[in-house]
Design a protein around this motif. Structure first.
Motif, PDB file in Angstrom:
ATOM      1  N   GLU A   1      11.482   7.146   3.212  1.00  0.00           N
ATOM      2  CA  GLU A   1      10.593   8.053   3.938  1.00  0.00           C
ATOM      3  C   GLU A   1       9.124   7.837   3.573  1.00  0.00           C
ATOM      4  N   ASN A   2       8.889   7.491   2.332  1.00  0.00           N
ATOM      5  CA  ASN A   2       7.501   7.330   1.876  1.00  0.00           C
ATOM      6  C   ASN A   2       7.048   5.868   1.832  1.00  0.00           C
ATOM      7  N   GLU A   3       7.845   5.021   2.466  1.00  0.00           N
ATOM      8  CA  GLU A   3       7.518   3.589   2.568  1.00  0.00           C
ATOM      9  C   GLU A   3       7.205   2.949   1.216  1.00  0.00           C
ATOM     10  N   LEU A   4       8.101   3.201   0.274  1.00  0.00           N
ATOM     11  CA  LEU A   4       7.875   2.676  -1.078  1.00  0.00           C
ATOM     12  C   LEU A   4       8.810   1.518  -1.417  1.00  0.00           C
ATOM     13  N   MET A   5       9.779   1.276  -0.554  1.00  0.00           N
ATOM     14  CA  MET A   5      10.802   0.287  -0.885  1.00  0.00           C
ATOM     15  C   MET A   5      10.232  -1.098  -1.158  1.00  0.00           C
TER      16      MET A   5
END
Ligand SMILES: [Zn+2]
Ligand SMILES: [Zn+2]
Length: 356
Positions: free
Chosen positions: A312-316
């Motif tokens: 969801e927070n585009e951290l991958m």
């Protein structure tokens, strides 16, 4: 513990990185030994006494402090008697309480960010280290009596996040790799436990590999796993951590103050004892401190939340090297990457089953 009065002379990049990791390791050992630190709980007049020691200024940076609202440092090393307590500002306290004296010296000299880069041996870290070393060599040569550079056994202090998997060395570069590798292992463990296998077999390793590759390529997602295994954690009333059925409270898997949601997936029942012991510590860190491997079902809930959060927070896709700068609601360093054999998991699983 006595800290060296000055930082050692280092003339090699590899030694520089290893020395920083050595301090990090030492700090973790000390923290583990100490366990959870007790709050100071000073009385009003005792607090005033501390405040007056420096006439109301931070004993580290010298800034003025408000009498009703100031921090007190209690070093990792020194015992917490009133005599040792000194007033400090919030940011100095954070540094002082969390790092060893020698680490603080490095941080003051090169900065926390540069320290992390060098510690993890990133490309940038190597550049920074080589520049610092050049400076230091020059400075050392100008001394009246130049010191010898330190030498340490680098192999004792390997770079974190490098894991040996089978015979192949896998390097985790991004948050994605850590989370998906852990999740793939979880899936393998789950299958093995359900099969009542004592040890992982070929099939289990295939499942792990397929899921990991599928997750990495985007062909599979976390929801497709455990699809029909509805979580019993939220419906059955017992402590998810120990199985007790009395004195239950609602616990947030990811603490609210770290961004954990108030929704069903993040809520579990926990007994008062477990809840108090866990407090705001990250769930995986809590198990790590207790030297226990988390029960599969607890881990499953946790991993789902953590992966969901990162997607969801585009951290991958974020690099692990920079994960320290992102405010993650969980401790990525405690995500289990090495799973015990299923016979050790089964017991735990059955205990959980019976109490559920
Ligand atoms: Zn300060
Ligand atoms: Zn409990």
């Amino acid at each position: 513990m006595k800290a060296e009065n000055e930082l050692p002379f280092i003339d090699k990049i590899k030694i520089f990185s290893a020395e920083l990791r050595r301090l990090n390791q030492k700090r973790k050992e000390i923290k583990k030994e100490q366990g959870k630190s007790k709050p100071l709980n000073l009385k009003k007049n005792e607090k005033l006494e501390v405040y007056n020691k420096t006439k109301g200024t931070c004993h580290i940076c010298g800034s003025d402090l408000i009498p009703e609202k100031f921090s007190i440092t209690s070093s990792l090393i020194e015992s917490c008697s009133t005599n040792n307590n000194l007033p400090a500002c919030k940011s100095c306290k954070r540094l002082f309480d969390n790092y060893l004296p020698d680490e603080i010296k490095w941080i003051l000299k090169i900065g926390l960010w540069a320290k992390t880069q060098i510690e993890f041996e990133t490309d940038l870290g190597k550049i920074i280290a080589s520049e610092i070393i050049e400076q230091e060599k020059y400075r050392e040569s100008k001394r009246k009596s130049p010191r010898n550079p330190i030498d340490i056994d680098i192999s004792n202090y390997p770079v974190k996040n490098n894991q040996i998997i089978g015979s192949k060395k896998v390097e985790y570069k991004r948050i994605k790799e850590v989370l998906y590798w852990s999740y793939a292992n979880l899936s393998m463990a789950y299958k093995a436990v359900n099969d009542k296998s004592d040890r992982y077999g070929r099939l289990h390793y295939i499942i792990r590999k397929k899921l990991f590759n599928g997750l990495m390529s985007g062909n599979m997602n976390v929801r497709s796993m455990f699809h029909d295994e509805k979580s019993k954690l939220n419906s059955d009333k017992c402590c998810v951590y120990c199985g007790k059925t009395r004195m239950l409270q609602i616990d947030h898997i990811i603490p609210q103050n770290k961004g954990g949601k108030d929704s069903g997936e993040n809520l579990v029942w926990a007994c008062r004892k477990c809840n108090a012991s866990k407090n705001d510590i990250d769930l995986m860190e809590w198990y790590h401190r207790k030297n226990e491997f988390p029960p599969i079902q607890v881990l499953r809930n946790y991993m789902k939340l953590v992966i969901q959060y990162c997607i969801e927070n585009e951290l991958m896709e974020k690099d692990l090297d920079t994960s320290g700068e992102i405010n993650l609601p969980f401790s990525i360093e405690y995500i289990p990457l090495d799973f015990p054999q299923p016979n050790r998991l089964i017991k735990r699983f059955e205990i959980n089953r019976n109490t559920l």
